[in-house]
Design a protein around this motif. Structure first.
Motif, PDB file in Angstrom:
ATOM      1  N   ALA A 267       0.822  -1.212   0.000  1.00  0.00           N
ATOM      2  CA  ALA A 267       0.000   0.000   0.000  1.00  0.00           C
ATOM      3  C   ALA A 267       0.858   1.265   0.000  1.00  0.00           C
ATOM      4  N   ALA A 268       2.061   1.168   0.534  1.00  0.00           N
ATOM      5  CA  ALA A 268       2.881   2.377   0.715  1.00  0.00           C
ATOM      6  C   ALA A 268       3.981   2.534  -0.326  1.00  0.00           C
ATOM      7  N   SER A 269       4.326   1.442  -1.020  1.00  0.00           N
ATOM      8  CA  SER A 269       5.524   1.457  -1.858  1.00  0.00           C
ATOM      9  C   SER A 269       5.284   2.073  -3.226  1.00  0.00           C
ATOM     10  N   ASP A 270       6.260   2.821  -3.710  1.00  0.00           N
ATOM     11  CA  ASP A 270       6.195   3.276  -5.102  1.00  0.00           C
ATOM     12  C   ASP A 270       7.202   2.528  -5.975  1.00  0.00           C
ATOM     13  N   VAL A 271       7.777   1.462  -5.435  1.00  0.00           N
ATOM     14  CA  VAL A 271       8.600   0.553  -6.257  1.00  0.00           C
ATOM     15  C   VAL A 271       7.964  -0.838  -6.177  1.00  0.00           C
ATOM     16  N   VAL A 308      -0.139 -13.089  -3.800  1.00  0.00           N
ATOM     17  CA  VAL A 308      -0.367 -12.054  -4.821  1.00  0.00           C
ATOM     18  C   VAL A 308      -1.548 -11.158  -4.418  1.00  0.00           C
ATOM     19  N   ARG A 309      -2.592 -11.788  -3.875  1.00  0.00           N
ATOM     20  CA  ARG A 309      -3.760 -11.011  -3.415  1.00  0.00           C
ATOM     21  C   ARG A 309      -3.361  -9.983  -2.359  1.00  0.00           C
ATOM     22  N   ALA A 310      -2.422 -10.353  -1.493  1.00  0.00           N
ATOM     23  CA  ALA A 310      -1.982  -9.442  -0.428  1.00  0.00           C
ATOM     24  C   ALA A 310      -1.144  -8.290  -0.974  1.00  0.00           C
ATOM     25  N   GLY A 311      -0.655  -8.408  -2.223  1.00  0.00           N
ATOM     26  CA  GLY A 311       0.045  -7.262  -2.805  1.00  0.00           C
ATOM     27  C   GLY A 311       1.384  -7.543  -3.457  1.00  0.00           C
ATOM     28  N   ALA A 312       1.791  -8.805  -3.545  1.00  0.00           N
ATOM     29  CA  ALA A 312       3.086  -9.093  -4.174  1.00  0.00           C
ATOM     30  C   ALA A 312       2.982  -8.984  -5.691  1.00  0.00           C
ATOM     31  N   ASP A 313       3.912  -8.273  -6.295  1.00  0.00           N
ATOM     32  CA  ASP A 313       3.989  -8.201  -7.750  1.00  0.00           C
ATOM     33  C   ASP A 313       4.663  -9.441  -8.313  1.00  0.00           C
ATOM     34  N   VAL A 314       5.619  -9.967  -7.545  1.00  0.00           N
ATOM     35  CA  VAL A 314       6.402 -11.134  -7.952  1.00  0.00           C
ATOM     36  C   VAL A 314       6.613 -12.004  -6.716  1.00  0.00           C
ATOM     37  N   VAL A 315       6.621 -13.317  -6.935  1.00  0.00           N
ATOM     38  CA  VAL A 315       6.849 -14.244  -5.817  1.00  0.00           C
ATOM     39  C   VAL A 315       8.043 -15.138  -6.133  1.00  0.00           C
ATOM     40  N   LEU A 316       8.997 -15.192  -5.211  1.00  0.00           N
ATOM     41  CA  LEU A 316      10.049 -16.198  -5.298  1.00  0.00           C
ATOM     42  C   LEU A 316       9.490 -17.480  -4.709  1.00  0.00           C
ATOM     43  N   THR A 317       9.484 -18.552  -5.496  1.00  0.00           N
ATOM     44  CA  THR A 317       8.912 -19.801  -5.011  1.00  0.00           C
ATOM     45  C   THR A 317       9.630 -20.990  -5.631  1.00  0.00           C
ATOM     46  N   TYR A 318       9.863 -22.010  -4.815  1.00  0.00           N
ATOM     47  CA  TYR A 318      10.513 -23.233  -5.303  1.00  0.00           C
ATOM     48  C   TYR A 318       9.601 -24.011  -6.243  1.00  0.00           C
ATOM     49  N   TRP A 319       8.334 -23.642  -6.291  1.00  0.00           N
ATOM     50  CA  TRP A 319       7.388 -24.282  -7.211  1.00  0.00           C
ATOM     51  C   TRP A 319       7.286 -23.521  -8.533  1.00  0.00           C
ATOM     52  N   ALA A 320       8.173 -22.589  -8.796  1.00  0.00           N
ATOM     53  CA  ALA A 320       8.014 -21.683  -9.935  1.00  0.00           C
ATOM     54  C   ALA A 320       7.826 -22.420 -11.263  1.00  0.00           C
ATOM     55  N   ILE A 321       8.682 -23.408 -11.537  1.00  0.00           N
ATOM     56  CA  ILE A 321       8.598 -24.068 -12.846  1.00  0.00           C
ATOM     57  C   ILE A 321       7.288 -24.840 -12.968  1.00  0.00           C
ATOM     58  N   GLU A 322       7.012 -25.642 -11.959  1.00  0.00           N
ATOM     59  CA  GLU A 322       5.781 -26.445 -11.988  1.00  0.00           C
ATOM     60  C   GLU A 322       4.544 -25.557 -12.144  1.00  0.00           C
TER      61      GLU A 322
END
Ligand code: PBG
Length: 339
Positions: A267-271, A308-322
């Motif tokens: 909510a506060a970030s401009d990056v 993502v719903r909480a506000g993440a633009d990108v998620v680092l996750t070990y499940w990324a490929i799957e």
């Protein structure tokens, strides 16, 4: 009296729910963390992270190819060196495993994906802390900044495009930015692990990188630099400080137990705001699923959707490929309907 307002209208069928989903995930929003180990002849499974391995250079290259094929947004590299010392010399050595892996992968894949590196000393120090120690055994903030500056330059020279500053030293973003700029690395971006909490959820990661932390019970945790899980306001403060210091991206970590902090920062970030679904979040789901106690696929989709719903633009996750592969086969961005 029967109700006039019926929210259930918009939930009545799968296509309707799909159309109404407020949150959608695209494969490019997922970043894959990867461990590259020195001295391996073949990949070594990480026991507490089923399905994840310490890579050789060759197996890492194959994995990056799979990630690119699946549409994953980028990779985050961690190094597992054979030798460690008090100042983490391997972190600044161009021949150190992380810098070598970065150069190897950036050269091959730098045009097709975003190669990123963890910038922290813990994988390279024999005491396992994220910084260098003062004579009294405490982690010396300002001496550590000098090591981070050298590490940043080594990683930028190896070809890393985004440096993930995960050490939680005060002033690290500003210090590293100045060092990069002075060395001419104006285009190397800084991802600040701004609100990074001292959590039990990093447990499996410590195995993944053969961490030395905990060998000495007096130095068994990171509570003097990572944040207290009790503190929400402080998470926002750390993120705002990093933005003021020049962070290109800020991150909240872990993700699932810290969605309040993530929402505050978003909510506060401009990056851009990223979140890291860490090793313990992965291990808990895999372990429960292996026991047949939870629906693995729904759990993974729901956890990513929530982050993502909480506000993440990108998620680092070990499940990324799957997950990227799944999203690709289902039609891009339908995870909101799936969870
Ligand atoms: C520090 C670092 C850690 C993780 C990412 N960067 C470990 C720590 O702070 O103890 C944890 C990631 C995970 O648990 O998946 N270099």
């Amino acid at each position: 009296m029967s109700p006039t307002i019926r929210p259930r209208r918009l939930r009545q069928s799968a296509p309707m729910r799909r159309l109404m989903a407020e949150t959608r995930i695209h494969p490019a929003q997922l970043v894959l963390p990867m461990f590259v180990a020195e001295g391996l002849t073949e990949p070594r499974p990480i026991g507490s992270m089923p399905g994840q391995v310490q890579h050789t250079l060759d197996s890492a290259a194959q994995e990056v190819e799979r990630a690119i094929e699946a549409g994953v947004g980028g990779i985050m590299l961690f190094g597992v060196p054979q030798e460690k010392d008090a100042v983490g010399s391997g972190a600044t050595d161009p021949d150190g495993i992380l810098n070598r892996a970065t150069a190897f992968l950036a050269e091959r894949f730098g045009d097709a994906t975003v190669v990123q590196t963890d910038l922290c000393l813990d994988e390279f120090t024999d005491h396992g802390h994220c910084g260098v120690l003062a004579t009294d055994g405490s982690v010396d903030n300002d001496a550590t900044l000098e090591r981070y500056a050298a590490m940043a330059i080594a990683q930028a020279e190896a070809g890393s495009q985004i440096l993930g500053l995960s050490g939680m030293m005060d002033g690290q973003v500003e210090h590293v930015r100045h060092a990069l700029d002075a060395a001419g690395h104006l285009d190397t971006a800084i991802l600040a692990y701004s609100a990074k909490y001292a959590t039990a959820l990093y447990g499996p990661f410590r195995e993944a990188v053969d961490s030395s932390l905990g060998a000495d019970p007096r130095n068994g945790d990171r509570k003097t630099y990572q944040q207290d899980p009790a503190n929400r306001r402080e998470g926002l403060r750390e993120a705002l400080l990093d933005i003021a210091e020049g962070a290109d991206i800020v991150m909240v970590k872990p993700a699932s137990l810290y969605l309040d902090v993530l929402a505050d920062v978003a909510a506060a970030s401009d990056v851009p705001v990223w979140a890291y679904q860490v090793s313990g979040e992965y291990a808990m789901v895999e372990a429960a699923a292996a026991n047949g106690w939870i629906d693995r696929d729904r759990m993974i989709a729901e956890s990513l959707t929530s982050i993502v719903r909480a506000g993440a633009d990108v998620v680092l996750t070990y499940w990324a490929i799957e997950q990227a592969q799944l999203l690709g086969t289902m039609g891009l961005g339908s995870m909101g309907g799936r969870a």
